[in-house]
Design an enzyme around this catalytic site. Structure first.
Site, PDB file in Angstrom:
ATOM      1  CG  ASN A 131       9.409  -4.874  -0.285  1.00  0.00           C
ATOM      2  OD1 ASN A 131      10.004  -5.929  -0.510  1.00  0.00           O
ATOM      3  ND2 ASN A 131       8.813  -4.167  -1.241  1.00  0.00           N
ATOM      4  CE  LYS A 144      11.235  -1.914  -2.719  1.00  0.00           C
ATOM      5  NZ  LYS A 144      11.061  -0.685  -3.457  1.00  0.00           N
ATOM      6  CG  HIS A 172       5.865  -3.742  -4.412  1.00  0.00           C
ATOM      7  ND1 HIS A 172       6.597  -3.074  -5.372  1.00  0.00           N
ATOM      8  CD2 HIS A 172       6.126  -3.145  -3.243  1.00  0.00           C
ATOM      9  CE1 HIS A 172       7.279  -2.106  -4.779  1.00  0.00           C
ATOM     10  NE2 HIS A 172       7.012  -2.129  -3.479  1.00  0.00           N
ATOM     11  CD  GLU A 212       9.983  -2.069  -6.595  1.00  0.00           C
ATOM     12  OE1 GLU A 212      10.285  -3.135  -6.029  1.00  0.00           O
ATOM     13  OE2 GLU A 212      10.280  -0.948  -6.135  1.00  0.00           O
ATOM     14  CD  GLU A 237       4.482   0.371  -0.993  1.00  0.00           C
ATOM     15  OE1 GLU A 237       5.299   0.528  -0.078  1.00  0.00           O
ATOM     16  OE2 GLU A 237       4.689  -0.358  -1.971  1.00  0.00           O
ATOM     17  N   GLY A 265      11.099   4.778  -3.512  1.00  0.00           N
ATOM     18  CA  GLY A 265      12.522   4.783  -3.849  1.00  0.00           C
ATOM     19  C   GLY A 265      13.018   6.108  -4.399  1.00  0.00           C
TER      20      GLY A 265
HETATM   21  P1  PGA Z   1      10.988   2.762  -0.476  1.00  0.00           P
HETATM   22  O1  PGA Z   1      10.131   1.506  -1.039  1.00  0.00           O
HETATM   23  O2  PGA Z   1      10.744   2.784   1.021  1.00  0.00           O
HETATM   24  O3  PGA Z   1      12.402   2.442  -0.828  1.00  0.00           O
HETATM   25  O4  PGA Z   1      10.453   3.980  -1.140  1.00  0.00           O
HETATM   26  C1  PGA Z   1       8.861   1.210  -0.537  1.00  0.00           C
HETATM   27  C2  PGA Z   1       8.299  -0.014  -1.201  1.00  0.00           C
HETATM   28  O5  PGA Z   1       8.580  -0.238  -2.384  1.00  0.00           O
HETATM   29  O6  PGA Z   1       7.562  -0.796  -0.572  1.00  0.00           O
END
Ligand code: PGA
Length: 249
Positions: free
Chosen positions: A9, A11, A100, A102, A169, A175
């Protein structure tokens, strides 16, 4: 038979130039795995990269695919800034991330809009990757299961479970470098599976997946792949994740 899906992903990272550079380095590193395994490997890129990337992977093994990171529920309409499923289909896209954390946190996504977006993706033959997961506060208050069950119940209303991927997740692991314990991720994913009508849905783990923990994650019996943010941006690191050490399960 559950299919493994290893997804990146990206982003809001990478211009087209950067995406090209990534693939030039990434492809030789994963070519052998792509040719010798059944795993689905995909990269969910920003919209502006999609046309280029789709034409690029047309010349690579078929199990490498490009996906989007969101889709609107209407086929067209006065929805400034949104992208519809027919627009993605026209590009030849087969996957889209939906819900997601976010999107939920920063853009007001709710279980109801997630459900509508899932329906639109499926109506147009796109496989949605539904993201679910609890906050740190919910985990600390022992509400992990309740949170995820509610997201599944509302998000999956009238959804075809034969064309679906789910990503568990935990929000506190995204992150942060703070990966969920692999046993715990496996436990929660097992609970998610028990809520489904189709036990063969591919269920991924996501949240600080990296080269150092991918083999341990993929060794867990309930975990059918990963959704990777930060570590998917760098070719060597994402290639190591795609080339995880397989343990039969
Ligand atoms: P990350 O993000 O691997 O940077 O923790 C995962 C995601 O948001 O799908």
């Amino acid at each position: 038979m559950r299919r493994i899906a290893i997804a990146g992903n990206w982003k809001m990272y990478k211009t087209q130039r950067e995406a090209k550079e990534f693939f030039t380095d990434f492809l030789p590193l994963v070519q052998n795995r792509l040719e010798t395994s059944e795993d689905q490997v995909l990269i969910c890129a920003p919209y502006t990269n999609l046309p280029f990337l789709v034409s690029f992977v047309a010349h690579t093994p078929a199990n490498l695919a490009i996906g989007a990171q969101n889709v609107h529920w209407a086929d067209s309409g006065a929805f400034t800034g949104e992208i519809s499923a027919p627009m993605l289909v026209e590009l030849g896209l087969k996957f889209v991330i939906i819900g997601h954390s976010e999107r939920r946190q920063f853009f007001g996504e709710t279980d109801a809009t997630v459900n509508q977006r899932l329906k639109s993706a499926q109506k147009h033959g796109i496989t949605p990757i539904l993201c679910v997961g609890e906050t740190k506060q919910q985990r600390d208050q022992n509400q992990t299961e309740a949170c995820i069950y509610a997201q599944l119940e509302h998000g999956l209303k009238d959804i075809d479970q034969n064309n679906l991927i789910i990503a568990y997740e935990p929000i506190w692991a995204i992150g942060t470098g703070d990966t969920c314990d692999t046993d715990e991720a496996n436990r929660v994913i097992g609970l998610i599976r028990k809520q489904l009508q189709n036990p063969n849905v591919t269920i991924q783990y996501g949240g600080s997946v990296k080269p150092e923990n991918i083999d341990e994650i993929m060794a867990q019996p309930e975990i059918d792949g990963v959704l990777v943010g930060g570590a998917s941006l760098e070719p060597v690191s994402f290639a190591r994740i795609v080339n995880y050490t397989a343990i039969a399960h």
